[in-house]
Design an enzyme around this catalytic site. Structure first.
Site, PDB file in Angstrom:
ATOM      1  N   GLN A  25       0.163 -14.459  15.373  1.00 15.86           N
ATOM      2  CA  GLN A  25       1.363 -14.850  16.110  1.00 15.86           C
ATOM      3  C   GLN A  25       1.552 -14.032  17.377  1.00 15.86           C
ATOM      4  O   GLN A  25       0.890 -13.021  17.603  1.00 15.86           O
ATOM      5  CB  GLN A  25       2.587 -14.742  15.201  1.00 15.86           C
ATOM      6  CG  GLN A  25       2.761 -13.365  14.579  1.00 15.86           C
ATOM      7  CD  GLN A  25       3.803 -13.341  13.482  1.00 15.86           C
ATOM      8  OE1 GLN A  25       4.812 -12.639  13.591  1.00 15.86           O
ATOM      9  NE2 GLN A  25       3.580 -14.103  12.403  1.00 15.86           N
ATOM     10  N   HIS A  79       5.023 -13.120  20.291  1.00 17.67           N
ATOM     11  CA  HIS A  79       6.451 -13.265  20.576  1.00 17.67           C
ATOM     12  C   HIS A  79       6.689 -13.335  22.084  1.00 17.67           C
ATOM     13  O   HIS A  79       5.970 -12.706  22.868  1.00 17.67           O
ATOM     14  CB  HIS A  79       7.237 -12.080  20.007  1.00 17.67           C
ATOM     15  CG  HIS A  79       7.027 -11.864  18.547  1.00 17.67           C
ATOM     16  ND1 HIS A  79       7.144 -12.870  17.618  1.00 17.67           N
ATOM     17  CD2 HIS A  79       6.704 -10.746  17.845  1.00 17.67           C
ATOM     18  CE1 HIS A  79       6.912 -12.388  16.407  1.00 17.67           C
ATOM     19  NE2 HIS A  79       6.639 -11.103  16.524  1.00 17.67           N
ATOM     20  N   GLU A 136       8.547  -5.246  19.460  1.00 18.17           N
ATOM     21  CA  GLU A 136       8.760  -4.615  18.167  1.00 18.17           C
ATOM     22  C   GLU A 136       7.791  -3.457  17.973  1.00 18.17           C
ATOM     23  O   GLU A 136       6.935  -3.175  18.829  1.00 18.17           O
ATOM     24  CB  GLU A 136       8.597  -5.629  17.035  1.00 18.17           C
ATOM     25  CG  GLU A 136       7.219  -6.255  16.941  1.00 18.17           C
ATOM     26  CD  GLU A 136       7.157  -7.424  15.952  1.00 18.17           C
ATOM     27  OE1 GLU A 136       8.153  -8.172  15.833  1.00 18.17           O
ATOM     28  OE2 GLU A 136       6.110  -7.589  15.315  1.00 18.17           O
ATOM     29  N   HIS A 180      -0.770 -10.607  17.331  1.00 17.81           N
ATOM     30  CA  HIS A 180      -0.788  -9.665  16.217  1.00 17.81           C
ATOM     31  C   HIS A 180      -0.621 -10.402  14.893  1.00 17.81           C
ATOM     32  O   HIS A 180      -0.228 -11.563  14.858  1.00 17.81           O
ATOM     33  CB  HIS A 180       0.340  -8.637  16.370  1.00 17.81           C
ATOM     34  CG  HIS A 180       1.703  -9.263  16.335  1.00 17.81           C
ATOM     35  ND1 HIS A 180       2.291  -9.820  17.451  1.00 17.81           N
ATOM     36  CD2 HIS A 180       2.596  -9.467  15.318  1.00 17.81           C
ATOM     37  CE1 HIS A 180       3.477 -10.304  17.133  1.00 17.81           C
ATOM     38  NE2 HIS A 180       3.679 -10.105  15.832  1.00 17.81           N
ATOM     39  N   ARG A 215       3.534 -19.244  16.178  1.00 17.93           N
ATOM     40  CA  ARG A 215       2.324 -19.156  15.359  1.00 17.93           C
ATOM     41  C   ARG A 215       1.141 -19.721  16.136  1.00 17.93           C
ATOM     42  O   ARG A 215       1.159 -20.861  16.581  1.00 17.93           O
ATOM     43  CB  ARG A 215       2.474 -19.930  14.053  1.00 17.93           C
ATOM     44  CG  ARG A 215       3.426 -19.307  13.072  1.00 17.93           C
ATOM     45  CD  ARG A 215       3.300 -19.948  11.689  1.00 17.93           C
ATOM     46  NE  ARG A 215       4.518 -19.741  10.941  1.00 17.93           N
ATOM     47  CZ  ARG A 215       5.430 -20.670  10.700  1.00 17.93           C
ATOM     48  NH1 ARG A 215       5.248 -21.902  11.127  1.00 17.93           N
ATOM     49  NH2 ARG A 215       6.516 -20.386  10.034  1.00 17.93           N
TER      50      ARG A 215
END
Length: 308
Positions: A95, A97, A113, A169, A189
């Site tokens: 995936q 982000h 993150e 990641h 995804r």
């Protein structure tokens, strides 16, 4: 004046989840597919509940929206951070982000993150790309040449990984992770091993959004240094993350408007302006704008996060 807010999070079922959080943190739940514990969350779907004081029983989103003074009158419209525990009983999808700019289209923060690895057992993660060129990366995606594209890293207790928005990641099987992130639930995804859900349907992919969001970024793995009592793990434009090792006692003056605390090992006490509270592994709480100073006593490993 509430100087500390103890929180109860929400358990989230995932296709790849298990029941390790019950064994590792002594949490109580019935499901055998709990993938995440949203420990400090003001997200609408899974908000944390306040366990103590004047606002006991309220959720964190309500408190942030209606009592900004507790958080230093922060200007951000939405609570900016989200802290989770993740139990990967199986591999998560590959995936990526979006960053803040792309996430505007989803009416959300972007999603940078970081991961503090908690599993004592060896495990692996997908961490970035083998190629430095986005055009080449997209070509490999289109050809589904995942082994040529994806970098894999070993991970074990004490490792720390920065995962900025745009980095491809995946958390892999047998990982147990503390995740600190921008408060966003947007995941694109890229690949999901042709896995099917409980109804026999393949989970949706977001190929075009993934390809737009991905960036060819340098990876950086940080190992813990147990000789330091305080270690800055990540300091970016959104948040600062520190690790604190407490052997007997350590004291701080509160400098940020509010501070998020994650107890990941041991037990002891926190003393805030002469008020003492017991704390243990698995506790999550916020030190508010009303606290002047705080001390930790005992044998504890703590991850401390603050918003910018």
């Amino acid at each position: 004046m509430e100087k500390i807010l103890f929180l109860e999070g929400k358990f989230v079922e995932k296709i790849w989840g298990g029941d390790r959080l019950k064994k590792e943190f002594l949490y109580q739940f019935e499901s055998k597919n709990i993938g995440e514990y949203w420990a400090i969350s003001a997200m609408k779907d899974f908000p944390s509940k306040i366990l103590n004081g004047k606002y006991k029983g309220e959720n964190l989103d309500f408190l942030y929206q209606n009592h900004k003074e507790i958080f230093g009158n922060e200007k951000k419209e939405k609570f900016p951070l989200l802290i989770k525990l993740i139990d990967a009983n199986d591999d998560l999808s590959i995936q990526v982000h979006p960053d803040d700019e792309m996430a505007k289209n989803e009416n959300s923060y972007g999603k940078s993150e970081c991961w503090y690895i908690l599993n004592e057992n060896p495990a692996k993660i997908i961490y970035g790309l083998k190629t430095k060129n986005k055009k080449e990366a997209i070509d490999l995606i289109d050809k589904e040449k995942w082994e040529d594209l994806l970098k894999e890293e070993n991970s074990k207790k004490g490792d720390f990984f920065k995962v900025p928005a745009g980095m491809v990641h995946a958390i892999k099987k047998d990982s147990l992770i503390l995740e600190i992130q921008q408060a966003s639930d947007i995941t694109y995804r890229l690949y999901d091993y042709n896995r099917k859900d409980k109804n026999g349907n393949k989970r949706a992919l977001h190929l075009e959004k993934s390809k737009k969001a991905l960036k060819c970024l340098d990876t950086e793995k940080i190992h813990e240094n147990l000789e330091k009592n305080i270690e800055i793990l990540y300091d970016n434009e959104y948040f600062t993350v520190k690790k604190i090792n407490v052997e007997k006692e350590i004291s701080f003056e509160r400098k940020e408007p509010y501070i998020l605390e994650s107890i990941i090992k041991g037990c002891g006490e926190i003393i805030i302006d002469d008020e003492t509270y017991p704390i243990k592994k698995g506790d999550f709480f916020i030190i508010t704008n009303y606290a002047k100073s705080y001390s930790f006593k005992g044998n504890l490993e703590i991850v401390e996060s603050s918003s910018k």
